[in-house]
Design a protein around this motif. Structure first.
Motif, PDB file in Angstrom:
ATOM      1  N   ASP A  57      35.731  33.334  73.459  1.00  0.00           N
ATOM      2  CA  ASP A  57      36.180  31.877  73.974  1.00  0.00           C
ATOM      3  C   ASP A  57      35.155  31.000  73.886  1.00  0.00           C
ATOM      4  O   ASP A  57      34.619  30.417  74.582  1.00  0.00           O
ATOM      5  CB  ASP A  57      36.306  32.343  75.674  1.00  0.00           C
ATOM      6  CG  ASP A  57      36.843  31.131  76.464  1.00  0.00           C
ATOM      7  OD1 ASP A  57      38.152  31.112  76.084  1.00  0.00           O
ATOM      8  OD2 ASP A  57      36.063  30.367  77.197  1.00  0.00           O
ATOM      9  N   GLU A  58      35.277  30.598  72.560  1.00  0.00           N
ATOM     10  CA  GLU A  58      34.300  29.561  72.051  1.00  0.00           C
ATOM     11  C   GLU A  58      34.569  28.030  72.439  1.00  0.00           C
ATOM     12  O   GLU A  58      34.992  27.287  71.857  1.00  0.00           O
ATOM     13  CB  GLU A  58      34.101  29.706  70.477  1.00  0.00           C
ATOM     14  CG  GLU A  58      32.970  29.079  69.826  1.00  0.00           C
ATOM     15  CD  GLU A  58      33.142  29.221  68.507  1.00  0.00           C
ATOM     16  OE1 GLU A  58      31.871  29.474  68.015  1.00  0.00           O
ATOM     17  OE2 GLU A  58      33.905  29.206  67.689  1.00  0.00           O
ATOM     18  N   GLU A  85      43.102  27.444  72.170  1.00  0.00           N
ATOM     19  CA  GLU A  85      43.006  26.606  71.070  1.00  0.00           C
ATOM     20  C   GLU A  85      42.972  27.222  69.779  1.00  0.00           C
ATOM     21  O   GLU A  85      43.511  26.241  68.741  1.00  0.00           O
ATOM     22  CB  GLU A  85      42.468  25.495  71.270  1.00  0.00           C
ATOM     23  CG  GLU A  85      42.582  24.633  72.657  1.00  0.00           C
ATOM     24  CD  GLU A  85      42.021  25.126  73.748  1.00  0.00           C
ATOM     25  OE1 GLU A  85      41.904  24.413  74.829  1.00  0.00           O
ATOM     26  OE2 GLU A  85      41.341  26.158  73.597  1.00  0.00           O
ATOM     27  N   TYR A  86      42.486  28.241  69.633  1.00  0.00           N
ATOM     28  CA  TYR A  86      42.235  28.809  68.469  1.00  0.00           C
ATOM     29  C   TYR A  86      43.684  29.670  67.762  1.00  0.00           C
ATOM     30  O   TYR A  86      43.453  30.627  67.597  1.00  0.00           O
ATOM     31  CB  TYR A  86      41.258  29.883  68.166  1.00  0.00           C
ATOM     32  CG  TYR A  86      39.816  29.262  68.402  1.00  0.00           C
ATOM     33  CD1 TYR A  86      39.630  27.968  68.286  1.00  0.00           C
ATOM     34  CD2 TYR A  86      38.467  29.909  68.235  1.00  0.00           C
ATOM     35  CE1 TYR A  86      38.242  27.205  68.147  1.00  0.00           C
ATOM     36  CE2 TYR A  86      37.182  29.323  68.175  1.00  0.00           C
ATOM     37  CZ  TYR A  86      37.153  28.026  68.241  1.00  0.00           C
ATOM     38  OH  TYR A  86      36.123  27.369  68.187  1.00  0.00           O
ATOM     39  N   THR A  87      44.527  28.955  67.328  1.00  0.00           N
ATOM     40  CA  THR A  87      45.821  29.411  67.121  1.00  0.00           C
ATOM     41  C   THR A  87      45.934  30.193  65.715  1.00  0.00           C
ATOM     42  O   THR A  87      46.462  31.220  65.478  1.00  0.00           O
ATOM     43  CB  THR A  87      47.073  28.318  66.997  1.00  0.00           C
ATOM     44  OG1 THR A  87      46.562  27.154  66.208  1.00  0.00           O
ATOM     45  CG2 THR A  87      47.305  27.934  68.527  1.00  0.00           C
ATOM     46  N   THR A  88      45.060  29.582  64.760  1.00  0.00           N
ATOM     47  CA  THR A  88      45.093  30.162  63.416  1.00  0.00           C
ATOM     48  C   THR A  88      44.332  31.402  63.792  1.00  0.00           C
ATOM     49  O   THR A  88      44.621  32.432  62.854  1.00  0.00           O
ATOM     50  CB  THR A  88      44.465  29.204  62.639  1.00  0.00           C
ATOM     51  OG1 THR A  88      45.058  28.044  62.375  1.00  0.00           O
ATOM     52  CG2 THR A  88      44.197  29.821  61.072  1.00  0.00           C
ATOM     53  N   ALA A  89      43.203  31.276  64.191  1.00  0.00           N
ATOM     54  CA  ALA A  89      42.269  32.723  64.502  1.00  0.00           C
ATOM     55  C   ALA A  89      43.085  33.929  65.042  1.00  0.00           C
ATOM     56  O   ALA A  89      43.114  34.784  64.700  1.00  0.00           O
ATOM     57  CB  ALA A  89      41.195  32.432  65.272  1.00  0.00           C
ATOM     58  N   PHE A 125      43.541  44.937  70.997  1.00  0.00           N
ATOM     59  CA  PHE A 125      44.405  43.980  71.267  1.00  0.00           C
ATOM     60  C   PHE A 125      43.766  42.498  71.224  1.00  0.00           C
ATOM     61  O   PHE A 125      42.576  42.321  71.564  1.00  0.00           O
ATOM     62  CB  PHE A 125      44.990  44.153  72.782  1.00  0.00           C
ATOM     63  CG  PHE A 125      45.592  45.476  72.942  1.00  0.00           C
ATOM     64  CD1 PHE A 125      47.135  45.684  72.547  1.00  0.00           C
ATOM     65  CD2 PHE A 125      44.851  46.465  73.410  1.00  0.00           C
ATOM     66  CE1 PHE A 125      47.664  46.794  72.783  1.00  0.00           C
ATOM     67  CE2 PHE A 125      45.557  47.494  73.688  1.00  0.00           C
ATOM     68  CZ  PHE A 125      47.015  47.942  73.133  1.00  0.00           C
ATOM     69  N   VAL A 126      44.674  41.343  70.884  1.00  0.00           N
ATOM     70  CA  VAL A 126      44.222  39.976  70.710  1.00  0.00           C
ATOM     71  C   VAL A 126      44.988  39.422  72.074  1.00  0.00           C
ATOM     72  O   VAL A 126      45.946  39.307  72.235  1.00  0.00           O
ATOM     73  CB  VAL A 126      44.638  39.388  69.554  1.00  0.00           C
ATOM     74  CG1 VAL A 126      44.190  38.016  69.402  1.00  0.00           C
ATOM     75  CG2 VAL A 126      44.018  40.156  68.222  1.00  0.00           C
ATOM     76  N   HIS A 127      44.022  38.864  73.058  1.00  0.00           N
ATOM     77  CA  HIS A 127      44.343  38.010  74.144  1.00  0.00           C
ATOM     78  C   HIS A 127      44.156  36.723  74.155  1.00  0.00           C
ATOM     79  O   HIS A 127      42.715  36.467  74.073  1.00  0.00           O
ATOM     80  CB  HIS A 127      43.850  39.037  75.288  1.00  0.00           C
ATOM     81  CG  HIS A 127      44.183  38.229  76.602  1.00  0.00           C
ATOM     82  ND1 HIS A 127      45.217  38.703  77.329  1.00  0.00           N
ATOM     83  CD2 HIS A 127      43.542  37.549  77.419  1.00  0.00           C
ATOM     84  CE1 HIS A 127      45.462  37.906  78.688  1.00  0.00           C
ATOM     85  NE2 HIS A 127      44.350  37.108  78.544  1.00  0.00           N
ATOM     86  N   THR A 128      44.799  35.789  74.195  1.00  0.00           N
ATOM     87  CA  THR A 128      44.447  34.501  74.167  1.00  0.00           C
ATOM     88  C   THR A 128      44.668  33.895  75.497  1.00  0.00           C
ATOM     89  O   THR A 128      45.388  34.141  76.410  1.00  0.00           O
ATOM     90  CB  THR A 128      45.686  33.424  73.404  1.00  0.00           C
ATOM     91  OG1 THR A 128      46.852  33.797  74.047  1.00  0.00           O
ATOM     92  CG2 THR A 128      45.567  34.001  71.946  1.00  0.00           C
TER      93      THR A 128
END
Length: 451
Positions: free
Chosen positions: A100-101, A143-147, A178-181
């Motif tokens: 969460d940068e 907001e890091y959609t590309t990542a 898992f990737v959790h946005t």
């Protein structure tokens, strides 16, 4: 701004022995996917950890290497790992990656996730093996959609190759990732607020103790580490403790390398992997190229918006926690910002404090009420409508919101740049105090006891 700039004209060649985090980067900035990553010794450290090392030996190696958290706090990683319970019967435990940068002027984790997603996955895989965690989450800034796209593809590649999932590398060890946005909140960078958000709760920090190592996600033992921290693990396991300690410059008490950068009106803004102990002057002049023509360096922050301002004469400080501490502030994330001589410090601080006030979770009174008060005072000073005593009130707020006065570290980080700006540039704040007019009604001001 380029995310893969490594010095003027790429004058320094990157190698596995000197640049463990970045040597695999492609010159075109495209992601390094599984086949290329493995061709560049990717997952070799994971295979070594699974085949040749006991789980406790991995923890001890990371501890002996002196790896510290790269998110800003700098807590020793091996010590943190050692806090996880040893009871083998507690088989439900979690590993969380704090991605969460949200620190202004900081983008180092973004580069790693977008261009080297498998490095993070390998780091988490080795860490999960060491900590006996069966499930991991990458809590990613929304907001890091590309990542997010790149990480999810890399996770699927690793699953297909037998590097994630059941019976990894024939070891009998299972690990799901898992990737959790998240929703894009600064406070989620605090590990217990991150845990609350992951559980679907409001992102408030939790009272400690108990610490996450004992009671974390869904009440189970949990370890939370930063992206860059986890990305250091494969090189430590692959190359050993002595090698890792040899990377830093003489005089540095921190080991290894660090992603550092400079933003602002510099000639070559960017991000570089450098050994701990380089001077800020070297970072500013040799890598960032100094100020653009027509601009002069007024002050700088060493590691994000939550660190104190320093003057040009402080550029000879070494870039490690103790080196920056000697000149009065914190290393933070290691990504510096140059402030040029055209910037009014009152306006800059008003902008910063507005951000921090908005991002407060509102849980504790000093942060919830104190930060908006600082914004109100700074707005008045910015308009030339400040009153006598406003600067003293701001300094009082800096004291009341300092370390140990609030529920978490959000408010202390928010007011550190404010206190340093008043210390070095007080005349600019005094210029915003208007002369009292007959019959004028004073603006409401906070009552600051003992200011």
């Amino acid at each position: 701004m380029t995310l893969t700039s490594f010095g003027p004209a790429n004058r320094i060649a990157r190698s596995a022995q000197t640049h463990p985090l970045t040597w695999r980067l492609r010159d075109d900035g495209e992601p390094v996917w599984l086949d290329e990553y493995q061709a560049k010794d990717g997952y070799a450290a994971a295979r070594k950890a699974f085949a040749d090392m006991a789980q406790d030996d991995i923890v001890q190696t990371v501890k002996d290497a002196g790896l510290k958290g790269r998110g800003g706090a700098g807590f020793p990683t091996g010590v943190k790992w050692g806090l996880m319970p040893k009871d083998e019967s507690m088989n439900i435990r979690y590993l969380l990656c704090n991605a969460d940068e949200m620190e202004p002027n900081t983008w180092k984790d973004r580069m790693l996730m977008e261009q080297l997603p498998h490095l993070l996955i390998e780091g988490m895989l080795i860490s999960a093996r060491a900590l006996k965690t069966y499930r991991g989450y990458i809590f990613l800034r929304g907001e890091y959609t590309t990542a997010a796209v790149h990480l999810r593809r890399a996770v699927e590649e690793a699953k297909a190759a037998g590097l994630l999932g059941k019976n990894i590398l024939g070891s009998g060890f299972d690990f799901e990732l898992f990737v959790h946005t998240g929703a894009g909140r600064y406070i989620c960078g605090e590990e217990t607020a991150l845990i609350n958000s992951l559980e679907g709760r409001r992102a408030n920090p939790r009272s400690k103790p108990p610490f996450p190592a004992a009671v974390g996600v869904w009440g189970k033992p949990t370890c939370v580490n930063n992206v860059e921290t986890l990305c250091n693990v494969p090189a430590i396991i692959g190359n050993g403790v002595d090698w890792y300690k040899s990377l830093a410059r003489e005089g540095s008490e921190d080991h290894g390398t660090k992603l550092m950068g400079f933003s602002g009106k510099v000639k070559n803004p960017g991000l570089w992997e450098l050994p701990f102990g380089v001077t800020a002057r070297e970072l500013f002049e040799d890598y960032a190229g100094g100020m653009r023509d027509g601009f002069k360096l007024k002050c700088w922050q060493p590691g994000g918006a939550g660190t104190g301002f320093l003057l040009p004469e402080h550029l000879d400080a070494q870039m490690y926690a103790g080196g920056i501490g000697k000149v009065g502030t914190r290393m933070g994330t290691g990504l510096a910002m140059a402030v040029d001589d055209s910037v009014n410090m009152v306006s800059l601080l008003r902008n910063m404090e507005q951000f921090f006030a908005r991002e407060s979770c509102g849980f504790c009174t000093p942060c919830r009420d104190g930060l908006p008060w600082s914004v109100k005072l700074l707005m008045a000073l910015e308009k030339g409508e400040g009153q006598p005593g406003d600067i003293e009130t701001l300094l009082g707020l800096v004291g009341f919101l300092g370390p140990g006065k609030t529920f978490c570290a959000h408010a202390p980080g928010a007011v550190e740049p404010l206190g340093s700006a008043i210390k070095y540039f007080r005349p600019e704040f005094e210029a915003g105090i208007a002369q009292a007019k007959p019959g004028a009604v004073p603006l409401a001001r906070p009552i600051v006891i003992g200011a």
